[in-house]
Design a protein around this motif. Structure first.
Motif, PDB file in Angstrom:
ATOM      1  N   PRO A  39       0.821  -1.220   0.000  1.00 41.68           N
ATOM      2  CA  PRO A  39       0.000   0.000   0.000  1.00 41.68           C
ATOM      3  C   PRO A  39       0.855   1.271   0.000  1.00 41.68           C
ATOM      4  CG  PRO A  39      -0.907  -1.588   1.533  1.00 41.68           C
ATOM      5  CD  PRO A  39       0.408  -2.145   1.052  1.00 41.68           C
ATOM      6  N   GLU A  40       1.969   1.237   0.719  1.00 36.26           N
ATOM      7  CA  GLU A  40       2.848   2.411   0.775  1.00 36.26           C
ATOM      8  C   GLU A  40       3.503   2.680  -0.576  1.00 36.26           C
ATOM      9  OE1 GLU A  40       3.099  -0.209   2.997  1.00 36.26           O
ATOM     10  OE2 GLU A  40       1.997   0.799   4.594  1.00 36.26           O
ATOM     11  N   VAL A  67     -10.231   1.170  -5.329  1.00 34.16           N
ATOM     12  CA  VAL A  67     -11.142   0.273  -4.627  1.00 34.16           C
ATOM     13  C   VAL A  67     -10.794  -1.157  -5.002  1.00 34.16           C
ATOM     14  CG1 VAL A  67     -13.572  -0.381  -4.348  1.00 34.16           C
ATOM     15  CG2 VAL A  67     -12.955   2.020  -4.702  1.00 34.16           C
ATOM     16  N   TYR A  68     -10.788  -2.037  -4.005  1.00 32.37           N
ATOM     17  CA  TYR A  68     -10.559  -3.463  -4.242  1.00 32.37           C
ATOM     18  C   TYR A  68     -11.593  -4.250  -3.462  1.00 32.37           C
ATOM     19  CZ  TYR A  68      -8.384  -8.038  -4.401  1.00 32.37           C
ATOM     20  OH  TYR A  68      -8.157  -9.376  -4.593  1.00 32.37           O
ATOM     21  N   VAL A  72     -12.425   0.662  -0.110  1.00 32.15           N
ATOM     22  CA  VAL A  72     -11.483   1.707  -0.506  1.00 32.15           C
ATOM     23  C   VAL A  72     -10.142   1.390   0.143  1.00 32.15           C
ATOM     24  CG1 VAL A  72     -10.922   4.161  -0.343  1.00 32.15           C
ATOM     25  CG2 VAL A  72     -13.286   3.444  -0.748  1.00 32.15           C
ATOM     26  N   ILE A  73      -9.110   1.210  -0.693  1.00 29.77           N
ATOM     27  CA  ILE A  73      -7.791   0.917  -0.134  1.00 29.77           C
ATOM     28  C   ILE A  73      -6.863   2.119  -0.198  1.00 29.77           C
ATOM     29  CG2 ILE A  73      -7.932  -1.574  -0.486  1.00 29.77           C
ATOM     30  CD1 ILE A  73      -6.213  -1.253  -2.982  1.00 29.77           C
ATOM     31  N   ALA A  91     -10.426  13.566  -1.647  1.00 29.98           N
ATOM     32  CA  ALA A  91     -11.036  12.374  -2.238  1.00 29.98           C
ATOM     33  C   ALA A  91     -12.558  12.476  -2.208  1.00 29.98           C
ATOM     34  CB  ALA A  91     -10.575  11.131  -1.492  1.00 29.98           C
ATOM     35  N   ASP A  92     -13.101  13.336  -1.341  1.00 31.74           N
ATOM     36  CA  ASP A  92     -14.551  13.492  -1.217  1.00 31.74           C
ATOM     37  C   ASP A  92     -15.116  14.676  -1.998  1.00 31.74           C
ATOM     38  OD1 ASP A  92     -14.751  11.306   0.560  1.00 31.74           O
ATOM     39  OD2 ASP A  92     -14.100  12.585   2.210  1.00 31.74           O
TER      40      ASP A  92
END
Length: 115
Positions: A39-40, A67-68, A72-73, A91-92
């Motif tokens: 993820p990093e 998204v996975y 949300v990842i 993001a929103d």
């Protein structure tokens, strides 16, 4: 579909959108990284890619969400939603879909073909 394959597909998609110098820089980042996808590392790649691409294309702001399996990842905003008021993009932040629906539709078709 594994998370690794999903992340690679997103990275390849991002690279395919690039042109010229930004594409070369992005490919260099991917090729130089011999470490596993985490993820990093995805966050670092997305930030580097979007900041370079935004500069090259003069985009004021971008909202990015990965998204996975319905979760949300990674989600973040870059730049500004409104340049005049210097409102940051998040993001929103609501944005118009525009031509993004073509990508969503083609991804859905690809997923159906894989089944």
């Amino acid at each position: 579909m594994s998370i690794r394959r999903s992340i690679l597909m997103v990275l390849i998609f991002l690279l395919s959108l690039s042109q010229g110098e930004v594409m070369a820089q992005s490919k260099s980042i991917v090729q130089e990284s011999q470490q596993p996808i985490t993820p990093e590392s995805v966050e670092t790649f997305v930030q580097t890619y979007l900041e370079a691409n935004m500069s090259a294309t003069h985009a004021p702001g971008v909202a990015f969400v990965m998204v996975y399996q319905g979760q949300v990842i990674y989600a973040d905003g870059f730049g500004f939603a409104d340049l005049e008021s210097q409102t940051p993009m998040t993001a929103d932040t609501p944005v118009r879909a525009g031509s993004v629906s073509k990508v969503v539709t083609s991804t859905a078709v690809m997923q159906l073909v894989e089944r």
